[in-house]
Design an enzyme around this catalytic site. Structure first.
Site, mmCIF file in Angstrom:
data_model
loop_
_atom_site.group_PDB
_atom_site.id
_atom_site.type_symbol
_atom_site.label_atom_id
_atom_site.label_comp_id
_atom_site.label_asym_id
_atom_site.label_seq_id
_atom_site.Cartn_x
_atom_site.Cartn_y
_atom_site.Cartn_z
ATOM 1 C CE LYS A 109 41.151 36.870 39.807
ATOM 2 N NZ LYS A 109 41.170 35.400 39.746
ATOM 3 N NE ARG A 143 48.089 29.380 45.396
ATOM 4 C CZ ARG A 143 47.545 28.405 44.671
ATOM 5 N NH1 ARG A 143 48.294 27.402 44.246
ATOM 6 N NH2 ARG A 143 46.281 28.412 44.380
HETATM 7 N N1 BES Z 1 41.031 35.245 44.519
HETATM 8 C C1 BES Z 1 41.190 34.198 43.577
HETATM 9 C C2 BES Z 1 40.278 33.008 43.835
HETATM 10 C C3 BES Z 1 38.821 33.192 43.535
HETATM 11 C C4 BES Z 1 38.358 33.140 42.242
HETATM 12 C C5 BES Z 1 37.920 33.321 44.551
HETATM 13 C C6 BES Z 1 37.015 33.269 41.986
HETATM 14 C C7 BES Z 1 36.565 33.423 44.295
HETATM 15 C C8 BES Z 1 36.113 33.403 43.003
HETATM 16 C C9 BES Z 1 42.622 33.696 43.600
HETATM 17 O O1 BES Z 1 43.590 34.640 43.846
HETATM 18 C C10 BES Z 1 42.900 33.114 42.247
HETATM 19 O O2 BES Z 1 42.897 33.851 41.316
HETATM 20 N N2 BES Z 1 43.125 31.815 42.199
HETATM 21 C C11 BES Z 1 43.384 31.147 40.975
HETATM 22 C C12 BES Z 1 44.423 30.101 41.250
HETATM 23 C C13 BES Z 1 44.955 29.434 40.010
HETATM 24 C C14 BES Z 1 45.717 30.435 39.168
HETATM 25 C C15 BES Z 1 45.833 28.302 40.423
HETATM 26 C C16 BES Z 1 42.088 30.513 40.481
HETATM 27 O O3 BES Z 1 41.313 30.016 41.300
HETATM 28 O O4 BES Z 1 41.842 30.572 39.285
HETATM 29 MN MN MN Z 2 44.213 35.593 42.069
#
Ligand code: BES
Ligand code: MN
Ligand code: ZN
Length: 501
Positions: A282, A356
């Site tokens: 990230k 997931r």
């Molecule tokens: N934990 C995150 C989702 C999230 C992001 C929650 C920001 C709250 C605030 C999750 O694991 C994630 O990183 N999801 C990705 C999915 C994508 C790669 C399909 C996302 O939301 O960017």
């Molecule tokens: Mn994630």
């Protein structure tokens, strides 16, 4: 704050702070009228002065009003009488208690139960007061060397009701509100703790502590070896890049004592104690907030705490897959293919879509409890924050009755969800040329494709998915876990119990 029920005449009850409502336009509630009369028009004079317009949440404090037995009289605006609804009522009660907490009063008599709120009964209103009181009293100081010392002295609330019937209802409401607040506090504390303290092992220990405290809760924790034996290749691929070992926490609440075994409601909560994204790392800004990525798991534990406090006659199993998601030489990589416990293979195209990957194995594991219902709770997608903001959790699933029941519970508890479609068209975005499915479905409809992925592991189950990415915590000045969706889940379970009677 301790809340009890009180009947009698508010005007002649001695209290450090009497709290009353007036409507916009100058109409007084019934108790406000009685108090106004006893005080020779103190409230009407206040309204006449123009200092209080009656707008929802506005308030004025009068000191030692003549003719009354109270030290202070807090008059709170309730808005327009015909516009009173759940949201406004919440605002009014919160404003009243917040104002009372700025004084030196140690206790208060709250006369806001007489307001008409869309047919909500005396139990609901008292419950809201107990919940709000507990929320205002919440402090996170576990990792501060100096604890706050100048806390408001307000420690006791008396909730005024008209008669014995209302008193009975209000007592139940207060018990529910107090239990929900206790569950939310646990959820918030776990969420607010940093990733270096709240690890998968720590989460498991907290669950064990819950099991030791409540005789109806039995906690089992699976380590990585046990998960390997079960074939949880998807879950373990997430923790492989982390030095903290993963855990699968299983907490069984048994509230049905009859010999007849009742199928449980299974709650599955994402317990990602820190999500750096893995190799698909990230960006740095705001990454600290990914300590909150275990809030689904924390909400499952909080819900179990609340129902154990209430000794609800229902069986509920909490399953919390707990892991970190970090990059290292052993971490999963884009393109890797793993085999889940269900036998289905997954091409990991983005290691940041890890929620997931741990949930699918946890849900497959949950099938051994022959669940009546499965609800998973997860901070799953940033897309959900974009779609719904922080006001509603995303809700999807394969059973409309279940979804309707959750939407309803959300409205009643002020912890709302909003349904998104789970049409088969979206599921096609998960196709992979190399495995049974990919773990991501592209930029479009990210919350829905995330749910579609989980949906592939819930065949034959009555299932709902709550995406709490936007609702689990607040950012900015009020940064902190919210304790959601504990109120919705407890309300859903309360409603289930009531319907079975
Ligand atoms: N934990 C995150 C989702 C999230 C992001 C929650 C920001 C709250 C605030 C999750 O694991 C994630 O990183 N999801 C990705 C999915 C994508 C790669 C399909 C996302 O939301 O960017
Ligand atoms: Mn994630
Ligand atoms: Zn995550």
């Amino acid at each position: 704050m301790h809340v009890t029920v009180k009947t009698g005449q508010p005007e002649s009850t001695s209290t450090a702070c009497l709290i009353l409502g007036v409507f916009e336009g100058g109409k007084l509630t019934a108790t406000a009228q009685a108090v106004d009369k006893a005080s020779q028009g103190a409230i009407k004079a206040l309204l006449k002065s123009g200092d209080l317009k009656g707008k929802a949440g506005q308030s004025v404090m009068l000191h030692h009003p003549a003719g009354l037995a109270c030290d202070r009289l807090l008059v709170v605006g309730c808005g327009k009488e015909d516009a009173m609804d759940i949201t406004t009522y919440h605002k009014v009660v919160k404003a009243a208690l917040t104002a009372a907490r700025t004084t030196a009063a140690k206790e208060a008599l709250v006369c806001l139960g007489e307001l008409e709120v869309n047919g909500r009964d005396a139990a609901w209103k008292a419950r809201l007061c107990a919940e709000v009181a507990a929320q205002l009293g919440y402090r996170y100081d576990q990792t501060k060397s100096k604890k706050e010392t100048d806390l408001p002295p307000l420690a006791k609330l008396q909730w005024w009701v008209a008669d014995a019937t209302e008193a009975r209802l209000a007592k139940r409401g207060i018990a529910e509100g107090t239990a929900i607040a206790a569950g939310m506090t646990l959820t918030k504390d776990l969420g607010n703790l940093p990733g270096n303290i709240c690890t998968p092992t720590y989460l498991a220990e907290q669950a064990k502590a819950l099991g030791n405290h409540y005789k109806n809760i039995k906690v089992t924790v699976l380590d990585e070896k046990a998960m390997e034996k079960l074939g949880m290749g998807s879950l373990l691929s997430v923790s492989s890049g982390s030095r903290q070992p993963a855990r699968l926490i299983v907490a069984e609440y048994n509230g049905v004592t009859t010999a007849r075994k009742r199928k449980p409601v299974v709650l599955v909560g994402k317990g990602l104690t820190f999500d750096a994204g893995g190799i698909s790392i990230k960006p740095g800004a705001g990454m600290d907030e990914m300590k909150y990525d275990m809030c689904g798991g924390a909400a499952v534990l909080g819900t179990l705490k609340a129902i154990a406090e209430l000794e609800l006659p229902i069986n509920v199993v909490g399953v919390v897959p707990a892991s970190e998601n970090l990059p290292d030489g052993n971490a999963n990589k884009p393109g890797d293919i793993v085999t889940s416990m269900s036998g289905q293979t997954i091409e990991i195209l983005n290691t940041d879509a890890e929620g997931r990957l741990i949930l699918c194995d946890a849900i497959t594991y949950a099938k051994r409890f022959e669940p009546e219902i499965v609800i998973d709770v997860a901070t799953l997608t940033g897309a959900c924050v974009i779609a719904l903001g922080k006001h509603a959790s995303g809700l999807l699933g394969n059973d409309q009755d279940l979804i309707d029941a959750l939407l309803d519970a959300g409205r009643a508890s002020g912890d709302r969800a909003w349904q998104l479609p789970l049409w088969p068209e979206y599921d096609e975005q998960l196709k992979s040329p190399f495995a049974d499915m990919a773990n991501v479905g592209g930029r479009e409809a990210g919350t829905i494709t995330g749910a579609c992925f989980i949906g592939r592991y819930t065949k034959g189950l009555r299932w709902a998915h709550l995406d709490i990415a936007g609702t689990a915590w607040d950012t900015g000045a009020n940064k902190g876990a919210t304790g959601r969706p504990v109120p919705m889940l407890v309300q859903y379970l309360l409603n289930r119990v009531a319907a079975k009677k």
